[in-house]
Scaffold this motif. Structure first.
Motif, PDB file in Angstrom:
ATOM      1  N   GLU A  74       0.718  -1.206  -0.100  1.00 55.03           N
ATOM      2  CA  GLU A  74      -0.036  -0.108   0.089  1.00 55.03           C
ATOM      3  C   GLU A  74       0.840   1.352   0.025  1.00 55.03           C
ATOM      4  O   GLU A  74       0.315   2.361  -0.374  1.00 55.03           O
ATOM      5  CB  GLU A  74      -0.958   0.049   1.414  1.00 55.03           C
ATOM      6  N   SER A  77       3.402   3.578  -4.730  1.00 58.23           N
ATOM      7  CA  SER A  77       2.369   3.743  -5.733  1.00 58.23           C
ATOM      8  C   SER A  77       2.826   3.465  -7.225  1.00 58.23           C
ATOM      9  O   SER A  77       2.246   2.737  -7.984  1.00 58.23           O
ATOM     10  CB  SER A  77       2.037   5.540  -5.957  1.00 58.23           C
ATOM     11  N   ARG A  78       4.301   3.579  -7.328  1.00 56.16           N
ATOM     12  CA  ARG A  78       4.791   3.220  -8.591  1.00 56.16           C
ATOM     13  C   ARG A  78       6.202   3.371  -8.266  1.00 56.16           C
ATOM     14  O   ARG A  78       6.932   4.054  -7.605  1.00 56.16           O
ATOM     15  CB  ARG A  78       4.368   3.934 -10.162  1.00 56.16           C
ATOM     16  N   SER A  92       2.534   6.160  -2.243  1.00 55.67           N
ATOM     17  CA  SER A  92       1.065   6.380  -2.322  1.00 55.67           C
ATOM     18  C   SER A  92       0.641   7.485  -1.295  1.00 55.67           C
ATOM     19  O   SER A  92       1.315   7.794  -0.338  1.00 55.67           O
ATOM     20  CB  SER A  92       0.461   5.340  -2.099  1.00 55.67           C
ATOM     21  N   GLU A  93      -0.435   8.136  -1.542  1.00 56.13           N
ATOM     22  CA  GLU A  93      -0.994   9.198  -0.545  1.00 56.13           C
ATOM     23  C   GLU A  93      -1.393   8.353   0.683  1.00 56.13           C
ATOM     24  O   GLU A  93      -1.182   9.107   1.845  1.00 56.13           O
ATOM     25  CB  GLU A  93      -2.208   9.787  -1.152  1.00 56.13           C
ATOM     26  N   ASP A  94      -1.936   7.109   0.603  1.00 59.01           N
ATOM     27  CA  ASP A  94      -2.172   6.460   1.928  1.00 59.01           C
ATOM     28  C   ASP A  94      -0.937   6.297   2.886  1.00 59.01           C
ATOM     29  O   ASP A  94      -0.888   6.322   4.049  1.00 59.01           O
ATOM     30  CB  ASP A  94      -2.548   4.974   1.389  1.00 59.01           C
ATOM     31  N   SER A  95       0.359   5.994   2.173  1.00 56.62           N
ATOM     32  CA  SER A  95       1.383   5.929   2.814  1.00 56.62           C
ATOM     33  C   SER A  95       1.792   7.055   3.766  1.00 56.62           C
ATOM     34  O   SER A  95       2.297   7.083   4.815  1.00 56.62           O
ATOM     35  CB  SER A  95       2.500   5.604   2.066  1.00 56.62           C
TER      36      SER A  95
END
Length: 561
Positions: A74, A77-78, A92-95
């Protein structure tokens, strides 16, 4: 986050070894760095470059292989391959948002670690001669040394703090003669005053207390004045105890405590100095010349040999230092850090050479040294040079009384010890954004003020609802704040490893700056409940990290200002 990415790369490499795409004997040393340009991602690793030769592959090909083998996560992102084979990682934004939950869940423990694994470390600092009040240079040593202790404890070390009292040398003789002169009615500018006598007003205070038969209770020394001006030994004992008590009070006002006060005189009384001399002679590293005993320190990197025992039978100052550090080694400290003034630079090589000459298994380069440069105190644009009490220098107590403990500690820590420091009293007293300690403490108080205002308006922060939905935090300044918060554990770890508490001070200043800028541009107590909860969660995370970091510096985190 760096640790989590490192674990992902480690898992990818293990999978590639198992698939026989990489040799089984590769020894990866995974390094993760933060990128300077966000167009290159958030984190980057050179692992493909370091493993290419042993893998028998081109770095870019290996980088692609590692990227393809990364487990799903999670936090990522890439990825992309850059230059000769760097792996750039976009989080990622979640991280980014996950750091808020981590901070609020861990509270005071956020940023702490167990990297020290309970190993024993001793930090020696201040170690002033008991011949007068502590000066501002001692204050810098106290602030830096105490913060190093706090950083090491926060990273899992078993820390012992120590103050070494040089209570057995020529300076103590000068102190006793100075007090005796005052007892006999002499003055510093009058005839008969000792050539190297101390001239500060505190000498008269000591003399008056001795003649009055006062009892002094220092940390581990209790002496009653004999009132006899001809009893030099009684004056010596009383004066040392009196000034040790003065220094104890200065350190107490500075919130600095020690686990042990070690007396130089105890090295002579226990025979440790004589035993050290005998050991050095036994190891064949000494010789006599001109009636003096020399140590061949040139055999251990010094630029010339050093006298250990003078022609009059007395020892030079570095010999008890060697005996003292042998004692530290015998007490089982894996790591020893000496925080001292830069005027001790010449002793570093000598002490290390003496310890190697003992041939007792002490590692080369042991102990570590942190040497701090001088402090210049300024007021109204002019240098402040003297104190009425000390007579020739600015005391630590002068600064605490003038600007307070918090400002004194922060200003003395905020620059690297190897840099000279200008202490601007006017700046330390100002309540403006130019004053870094005020700026940081105000950020903490500001969050507390937001929460009080919420309660006054009958509102309530729904913590769990906020942590379940942090998606409203999508503004660039909010993302920047979260990235800054995420760096805190790394800052603490590096500062502890390198004995650099100023890194924490500078980080907190930057964090406060990010917070103030975000706060001034974004309303927190908005009608939208989801946005309000998320922004309050971000504010609370900032408040917690500010409090944790200020504690490592020994500076308070006020709830109102």
């Amino acid at each position: 986050m760096k640790e989590q990415l490192s674990q992902l790369i480690e898992q990818a490499l293990a999978a590639l070894v198992e698939q026989e795409q990489l040799p089984a004997d590769i020894a990866p040393r995974i390094q993760i760095d933060r990128t300077k340009d966000k167009s290159h991602g958030d984190l980057a690793s050179n692992i493909a470059l370091t493993l290419a030769k042993s893998a028998g592959m081109k770095p870019r090909d290996l980088a692609q292989l590692i990227c393809d083998a990364l487990p799903a996560s999670e936090i990522v992102s890439r990825t992309e391959i850059a230059g000769p084979g760097f792996i750039n990682v976009f989080l990622s934004e979640d991280s980014s948002q996950a750091v808020i939950r981590n901070i609020l869940d861990q509270g005071e423990a956020f940023g702490r670690s167990d990297t020290g694994a309970g190993r024993r470390v001793q930090v020696e600092f201040v170690s002033a001669n008991p011949t007068g009040p502590l000066h501002v240079g001692h204050g810098r040593g106290a602030a830096v040394g105490d913060s190093i202790c706090r950083l090491l404890a926060a990273t899992g070390w078993d820390v012992a703090s120590e103050f070494y009292y040089n209570d057995a040398g020529a300076q103590i003789d000068n102190l006793a003669l100075s007090v005796q002169a005052r007892c006999k009615g002499l003055t510093p500018d009058g005839p008969g005053w000792p050539d190297d006598g101390y001239r500060g007003g505190y000498i008269l205070d000591v003399a008056n207390a001795y003649l009055a038969g006062e009892t002094v209770d220092a940390t581990d020394k209790h002496v009653t004045g004999a009132s006899d001006p001809d009893n030099l030994e009684a004056i010596r004992q009383f004066a040392v105890a009196y000034l040790r008590r003065e220094q104890d009070l200065d350190l107490k006002a500075f919130a600095v405590n020690f686990d042990l006060y070690f007396l130089e005189s105890s090295l002579y009384e226990s025979g440790a100095v004589e035993e050290t001399v005998a050991r050095l002679i036994e190891q064949g590293h000494t010789y006599e010349d001109g009636g003096a005993l020399w140590l061949r320190t040139t055999e251990f990197g010094d630029d010339k040999d050093r006298v250990m025992r003078k022609t009059d039978g007395g020892y030079t100052y570095f010999l008890p230092d060697v005996a003292y550090h042998l004692n530290k080694w015998q007490r089982g400290f894996e790591r020893v850090i000496n925080e001292q003034g830069a005027d001790h630079h010449s002793t570093v090589t000598r002490v290390r050479a003496g310890l190697q000459a003992l041939d007792t298994g002490i590692p080369e380069g042991w102990p570590d040294y942190v040497l701090h440069q001088m402090v210049t105190v300024m007021r109204d644009g002019e240098e402040v040079k003297i104190s009425k009490r000390a007579g020739s220098y600015v005391t630590l107590r002068d600064l605490i009384d003038e600007v307070g403990r918090d400002a004194t500690r922060y200003f003395l820590i905020a620059r690297g010890p190897s840099s000279q420091l200008t202490f601007d009293i006017d700046l330390a007293l100002s309540q403006s954004n130019d004053n870094p300690v005020y700026y940081i403490q105000y950020a903490h108080a500001r969050v507390c003020s937001i929460m009080r205002k919420l309660a006054e308006e009958g509102g309530k922060w729904d913590r769990e609802a906020a942590l379940d939905n942090l998606d409203p935090l999508h503004e660039e300044m909010e993302k920047a704040l979260m990235r800054r918060l995420d760096r805190y554990p790394e800052v603490v770890s590096n500062a502890a490893r390198d004995s650099e508490p100023h890194a924490v001070a500078n980080y907190l200043k930057d964090l406060a700056g990010d917070f103030h800028a975000w706060y001034n541009g974004h309303k927190t107590l908005v009608d939208d409940a989801a946005l309000r909860n998320a922004r309050l969660a971000l504010s609370q995370a900032v408040r917690q990290v500010l409090a944790n970091g200020l504690d490592l510096l020994g500076v308070s985190a006020p709830e109102s200002m």
